[in-house]
Design a protein around this motif. Structure first.
Motif, PDB file in Angstrom:
ATOM      1  N   GLU A  28       5.389  -0.020 -13.667  1.00  0.00           N
ATOM      2  CA  GLU A  28       5.271  -0.284 -12.423  1.00  0.00           C
ATOM      3  C   GLU A  28       5.034   0.855 -11.650  1.00  0.00           C
ATOM      4  N   VAL A  29       5.710   2.411 -12.103  1.00  0.00           N
ATOM      5  CA  VAL A  29       5.475   3.411 -11.642  1.00  0.00           C
ATOM      6  C   VAL A  29       4.078   4.001 -11.852  1.00  0.00           C
ATOM      7  N   GLU A  30       3.379   3.642 -12.814  1.00  0.00           N
ATOM      8  CA  GLU A  30       2.046   4.133 -13.215  1.00  0.00           C
ATOM      9  C   GLU A  30       1.050   3.140 -12.371  1.00  0.00           C
ATOM     10  N   ALA A  31       1.558   1.966 -11.982  1.00  0.00           N
ATOM     11  CA  ALA A  31       0.657   1.224 -11.073  1.00  0.00           C
ATOM     12  C   ALA A  31       0.652   1.769  -9.863  1.00  0.00           C
ATOM     13  N   MET A  32       1.814   2.289  -9.329  1.00  0.00           N
ATOM     14  CA  MET A  32       1.938   2.889  -7.891  1.00  0.00           C
ATOM     15  C   MET A  32       1.152   4.043  -7.886  1.00  0.00           C
ATOM     16  N   ASN A  33       1.296   4.895  -8.837  1.00  0.00           N
ATOM     17  CA  ASN A  33       0.560   6.159  -8.804  1.00  0.00           C
ATOM     18  C   ASN A  33      -0.952   5.784  -8.808  1.00  0.00           C
ATOM     19  N   ALA A  34      -1.378   4.686  -9.379  1.00  0.00           N
ATOM     20  CA  ALA A  34      -2.748   4.530  -9.584  1.00  0.00           C
ATOM     21  C   ALA A  34      -3.487   4.018  -8.209  1.00  0.00           C
ATOM     22  N   LEU A  35      -2.581   3.762  -7.363  1.00  0.00           N
ATOM     23  CA  LEU A  35      -3.122   3.195  -6.076  1.00  0.00           C
ATOM     24  C   LEU A  35      -3.820   4.536  -5.246  1.00  0.00           C
ATOM     25  N   GLN A  36      -4.774   4.382  -4.562  1.00  0.00           N
ATOM     26  CA  GLN A  36      -5.291   5.274  -3.711  1.00  0.00           C
ATOM     27  C   GLN A  36      -4.582   5.117  -2.435  1.00  0.00           C
ATOM     28  N   VAL A  37      -4.948   6.418  -1.960  1.00  0.00           N
ATOM     29  CA  VAL A  37      -4.260   6.454  -0.469  1.00  0.00           C
ATOM     30  C   VAL A  37      -4.812   5.505   0.412  1.00  0.00           C
ATOM     31  N   GLY A  38      -6.176   5.527   0.536  1.00  0.00           N
ATOM     32  CA  GLY A  38      -7.106   4.774   1.354  1.00  0.00           C
ATOM     33  C   GLY A  38      -6.944   3.325   0.983  1.00  0.00           C
ATOM     34  N   GLN A  39      -6.345   2.944  -0.086  1.00  0.00           N
ATOM     35  CA  GLN A  39      -6.277   1.499  -0.136  1.00  0.00           C
ATOM     36  C   GLN A  39      -5.566   0.495   0.807  1.00  0.00           C
ATOM     37  N   ILE A  40      -4.346   1.406   1.268  1.00  0.00           N
ATOM     38  CA  ILE A  40      -3.554   0.804   2.102  1.00  0.00           C
ATOM     39  C   ILE A  40      -4.275   0.407   3.380  1.00  0.00           C
ATOM     40  N   GLU A  41      -5.137   1.288   3.991  1.00  0.00           N
ATOM     41  CA  GLU A  41      -6.112   1.078   5.104  1.00  0.00           C
ATOM     42  C   GLU A  41      -7.082  -0.011   4.785  1.00  0.00           C
ATOM     43  N   LYS A  42      -7.654  -0.135   3.532  1.00  0.00           N
ATOM     44  CA  LYS A  42      -8.661  -1.196   3.259  1.00  0.00           C
ATOM     45  C   LYS A  42      -7.699  -2.608   3.337  1.00  0.00           C
ATOM     46  N   THR A  43      -6.553  -2.562   2.531  1.00  0.00           N
ATOM     47  CA  THR A  43      -5.744  -3.821   2.571  1.00  0.00           C
ATOM     48  C   THR A  43      -5.350  -4.073   4.015  1.00  0.00           C
ATOM     49  N   TYR A  44      -4.975  -3.368   5.092  1.00  0.00           N
ATOM     50  CA  TYR A  44      -4.804  -3.686   6.245  1.00  0.00           C
ATOM     51  C   TYR A  44      -6.171  -4.124   7.167  1.00  0.00           C
ATOM     52  N   GLU A  45      -6.929  -3.362   7.049  1.00  0.00           N
ATOM     53  CA  GLU A  45      -8.353  -4.055   7.801  1.00  0.00           C
ATOM     54  C   GLU A  45      -8.658  -5.457   7.018  1.00  0.00           C
ATOM     55  N   GLY A  46      -8.302  -5.540   5.795  1.00  0.00           N
ATOM     56  CA  GLY A  46      -8.607  -7.128   5.151  1.00  0.00           C
ATOM     57  C   GLY A  46      -7.741  -7.926   6.021  1.00  0.00           C
ATOM     58  N   LEU A  47      -6.334  -7.697   5.872  1.00  0.00           N
ATOM     59  CA  LEU A  47      -5.263  -8.603   6.520  1.00  0.00           C
ATOM     60  C   LEU A  47      -5.742  -8.583   8.059  1.00  0.00           C
ATOM     61  N   THR A  48      -6.084  -7.908   8.638  1.00  0.00           N
ATOM     62  CA  THR A  48      -6.378  -7.742  10.172  1.00  0.00           C
ATOM     63  C   THR A  48      -7.784  -8.659  10.439  1.00  0.00           C
ATOM     64  N   SER A  49      -8.670  -8.738   9.315  1.00  0.00           N
ATOM     65  CA  SER A  49      -9.803  -9.517   9.551  1.00  0.00           C
ATOM     66  C   SER A  49      -9.177 -11.201   9.109  1.00  0.00           C
ATOM     67  N   LEU A  50      -8.546 -11.240   8.315  1.00  0.00           N
ATOM     68  CA  LEU A  50      -8.034 -12.725   7.987  1.00  0.00           C
ATOM     69  C   LEU A  50      -7.002 -13.013   9.337  1.00  0.00           C
TER      70      LEU A  50
END
Length: 223
Positions: free
Chosen positions: A133-155
């Motif tokens: 779990e921790v390694e998966a969280m560390n693997a997340l890039q900072v900008g992916q939250i923004e991309k996820t938000y944009e995708g959710l906004t579009s949805l």
């Protein structure tokens, strides 16, 4: 689609599945700073064991050019909180802290004096180094939250459009149904009145014919 993009998609999918499997240990928050003279801080508490790791990502989603302050405190049973980590005037970033002492910790977000609302997303995970779990969280890039938000906004926009279309069609159907029912009621009333009128006319004619034949004098006079 290139092989690197496919690998990235599979990797992100694997990270997402890991999050789904450990969703009870992952904390996700979305909060808004309202435009006031001194907005209230948003603080989130975590219980971390000695040697445990707190990892997380935060991002100011709207407006995009906004900045906030982030602070990490250890909360002892007695006494004031101890500042362990801070970040000033940032838009997005990653938190990674290994607890030297077990206990309660809190992550506080501060916006200062603002004139517009600020939407912030924060995802955190506690565990130990080397765990999936921790390694998966560390693997997340900072900008992916923004991309996820944009995708959710579009949805969300697509869902709003679909709901609006559904509401329009439902309203249109209801109006047509009301029109048809009103027309049917008008036709029934017209037929009823017409039937009553014809019945009354027939009754009047029968009355006069009967009266005419009941009086022989009138019959002779007419003949």
């Amino acid at each position: 689609m290139s092989k690197s993009n496919r690998k990235l998609e599979w990797y992100l999918l694997a990270v997402f599945l890991v999050f789904c499997c450990s969703c009870r240990q992952v904390s996700s928050f979305d909060f808004i700073f309202e435009p006031t003279w001194n907005p209230e801080d948003f603080c989130f508490y975590e219980e971390i064991e000695k040697g445990g790791v707190l990892t997380g990502n935060f991002h100011v989603l709207d407006p995009e050019d906004s900045h906030i302050d982030v602070e990490l405190y250890r909360v002892p049973p007695q006494g004031p909180p101890e500042l362990k980590w801070e970040w000033r005037a940032v838009q997005r970033g990653r938190i990674s802290y290994k607890a030297e002492e077990g206990g309660s910790y809190k992550v506080c977000f501060r916006a200062g004096d603002i004139t517009t609302s600020r939407l912030v997303s924060y995802v955190a995970k506690t565990g130990f180094e080397g765990t999936v779990e921790v390694e998966a969280m560390n693997a997340l890039q900072v900008g992916q939250i923004e991309k996820t938000y944009e995708g959710l906004t579009s949805l969300q926009r697509e869902l709003d459009s679909a709901l609006a279309s559904q509401y329009y069609l439902r309203t249109r159907l209801m109006r047509h149904e009301q029109t048809v029912m009103a027309t049917n009621r008008a036709v029934l009333v017209f037929l009823l009145l017409k039937t009553l009128f014809v019945a009354c006319l027939v009754a009047v004619k029968l009355y006069f014919v009967k009266r005419l034949f009941d009086d022989p004098k009138r019959v002779r006079m007419r003949v």
